[in-house]
Design a protein around this motif. Structure first.
Motif, PDB file in Angstrom:
ATOM      1  N   HIS A 211       0.869  -1.201   0.000  1.00  0.00           N
ATOM      2  CA  HIS A 211       0.000   0.000   0.000  1.00  0.00           C
ATOM      3  C   HIS A 211       0.900   1.243   0.000  1.00  0.00           C
ATOM      4  CE1 HIS A 211      -3.683  -2.327   1.030  1.00  0.00           C
ATOM      5  NE2 HIS A 211      -2.817  -3.089   1.667  1.00  0.00           N
ATOM      6  N   ALA A 214      -0.409   4.568   1.311  1.00  0.00           N
ATOM      7  CA  ALA A 214      -1.000   4.648   2.653  1.00  0.00           C
ATOM      8  C   ALA A 214      -0.091   5.413   3.597  1.00  0.00           C
ATOM      9  CB  ALA A 214      -1.238   3.234   3.189  1.00  0.00           C
ATOM     10  N   THR A 243      -6.525  11.603  10.279  1.00  0.00           N
ATOM     11  CA  THR A 243      -7.147  10.864   9.166  1.00  0.00           C
ATOM     12  C   THR A 243      -8.246  11.700   8.506  1.00  0.00           C
ATOM     13  OG1 THR A 243      -8.772   9.750  10.593  1.00  0.00           O
ATOM     14  CG2 THR A 243      -6.684   8.600  10.194  1.00  0.00           C
ATOM     15  N   THR A 249      -5.962   8.608   1.271  1.00  0.00           N
ATOM     16  CA  THR A 249      -7.233   7.869   1.377  1.00  0.00           C
ATOM     17  C   THR A 249      -7.027   6.483   2.005  1.00  0.00           C
ATOM     18  OG1 THR A 249      -6.956   7.097  -0.880  1.00  0.00           O
ATOM     19  CG2 THR A 249      -8.353   9.052  -0.564  1.00  0.00           C
ATOM     20  N   GLU A 250      -5.763   6.171   2.343  1.00  0.00           N
ATOM     21  CA  GLU A 250      -5.472   4.893   2.997  1.00  0.00           C
ATOM     22  C   GLU A 250      -4.567   5.133   4.203  1.00  0.00           C
ATOM     23  OE1 GLU A 250      -4.880   0.794   0.664  1.00  0.00           O
ATOM     24  OE2 GLU A 250      -3.730   2.467  -0.132  1.00  0.00           O
ATOM     25  N   LYS A 270     -12.586   6.577   2.968  1.00  0.00           N
ATOM     26  CA  LYS A 270     -11.173   6.224   3.163  1.00  0.00           C
ATOM     27  C   LYS A 270     -11.045   4.793   3.707  1.00  0.00           C
ATOM     28  CE  LYS A 270      -9.728  11.024   3.894  1.00  0.00           C
ATOM     29  NZ  LYS A 270      -8.977  11.982   4.699  1.00  0.00           N
ATOM     30  N   THR A 271      -9.838   4.215   3.525  1.00  0.00           N
ATOM     31  CA  THR A 271      -9.608   2.838   3.976  1.00  0.00           C
ATOM     32  C   THR A 271      -8.658   2.851   5.170  1.00  0.00           C
ATOM     33  OG1 THR A 271      -9.829   2.124   1.700  1.00  0.00           O
ATOM     34  CG2 THR A 271      -8.808   0.553   3.196  1.00  0.00           C
TER      35      THR A 271
END
Ligand code: 13P
Ligand code: SF4
Length: 337
Positions: A211, A214, A243, A249-250, A270-271
């Motif tokens: 990721h 991230a 966040t 978005t991660e 978001k993740t």
């Protein structure tokens, strides 16, 4: 009330009211009814299960929760958190009834600093001021000059004159982080949080490779080799705000997994990925925080048990350290909403 009598006896062993609940009851409705009837407020930490967070009147970090406990006009404070948090609420509002759904909801950090041992340690450093992380017992607070939380720790240390030697207890990881940030040479007590010491450096590195966009964010109770990798370090409230405000978005999140509920609610697009622990256990779920359940919350509000009771001398001698923390936080503009 015969069943309550039996259950109260069992409370001594189990730490919670062990009573059968009518399975047709709507627990959320019942808890809300009890709140209104008893003028009770439910304060929940971010690490609680999501169903408890969703029914709480206030959800927050340790600082926000103590500020709320000090200012509420409710008659009963129901603390959905762990023992030291409910004790802090009792010290701040001694005239109120403070309930904790499960008395065995403890804390490995608080347990790592027994007051009798700490007293001897402190006696060896009589010229030192004691700053204790709020994650400690009420009795330890009687041996403390100023408390702090992860939100205000930096402001608290910086408020102390530079030539004043400091003992920092009980979290060696937060302490080491503060030494790094402030350049202060503090003596650290050798305590740690079992949840924040479990993250795997190697598995986080691999996860970040998978990721690459991230952001990696971590709570300062984590070990230095984990914090060194972080894009952002902060308290649970700090992590949540980050966040929300950051454009990523991660996020890979190195703290107790309960906080993900508010992160997902605030930023549904978001993740959020919990940082992986050393093995495949669910070790980033705090076993103490997770002892509270909706069922225990309901029973504790219905029967007003278990209740936090503290000796008067503990309240009298321990409260000053929390009051000093709240005063410094207010001056630094650290007031939770
Ligand atoms: P904060 O609530 O200050 O973020 O600390 C987290 C924690 O470990 C509470 O037990
Ligand atoms: Fe204690 Fe760690 Fe659980 Fe927080 S997460 S209550 S510091 S054991």
């Amino acid at each position: 009330m015969a069943d309550l009598h039996t259950a109260t006896e069992r409370l001594n062993l189990n730490g919670f009211l062990d009573l059968e609940i009518d399975p047709t009851l709507d627990l959320v409705e019942e808890i809300n009814r009890l709140k209104r009837e008893k003028n009770a407020i439910i304060l929940a930490h971010y690490y609680q299960d999501s169903d408890i967070q969703d029914i709480a009147d206030y959800i927050g970090d340790s600082l926000g929760l103590s500020q709320k406990a000090a200012s509420t006009d409710a008659d009963i404070i129901v603390f959905a958190g762990v023992h030291f948090m409910a004790e802090t609420a009792k010290m701040l509002s001694p005239g109120k009834k403070v309930l904790l759904p499960d008395l065995k909801a403890g804390c490995s950090l608080a347990d790592s600093c027994p007051p009798a041992l700490f007293k001897k340690f402190k006696e060896k450093h009589p010229d030192h001021l004691v700053v204790s992380y709020i994650n400690c017992t009420a009795e330890l607070k009687t041996l403390t000059d100023i408390c702090c939380t992860s939100t205000n720790a930096l402001a608290i240390i910086e408020s102390i004159p530079k030539d004043q030697p400091i003992i920092f207890a009980p979290d060696k990881n937060l302490g080491a982080y503060l030494i790094k940030k402030t350049g202060r040479d503090m003596i650290l007590w050798n305590g740690a949080c079992m949840v924040h010491e479990i993250f795997s450096h190697e598995r986080i590195v691999k996860l970040r490779q998978r990721h690459p966009n991230a952001k990696f964010i971590a709570h300062p109770e984590c070990e230095a080799h984990i914090l060194d990798m972080a894009d952002y370090i902060g308290s649970t409230t700090g992590l949540l705000k980050y966040t929300i405000n950051d454009s990523a978005t991660e996020f890979i999140v190195a703290t107790e997994a309960g906080i993900l509920h508010q992160m997902e609610k605030a930023s549904p697009h978001k993740t959020f990925i919990p940082a992986p622990p050393e093995n495949n256990c669910a070790c980033n779920d705090c076993p103490h925080m997770k002892r509270n359940t909706l069922e225990k919350l309901y029973l504790c509000m219905k029967y007003e048990l278990p209740e936090i009771i503290l000796p008067e001398w503990v309240i009298a001698q321990g409260r000053a350290s929390i009051d000093r923390m709240l005063e410094i936080s207010e001056k630094a503009g650290l007031i939770a909403g």
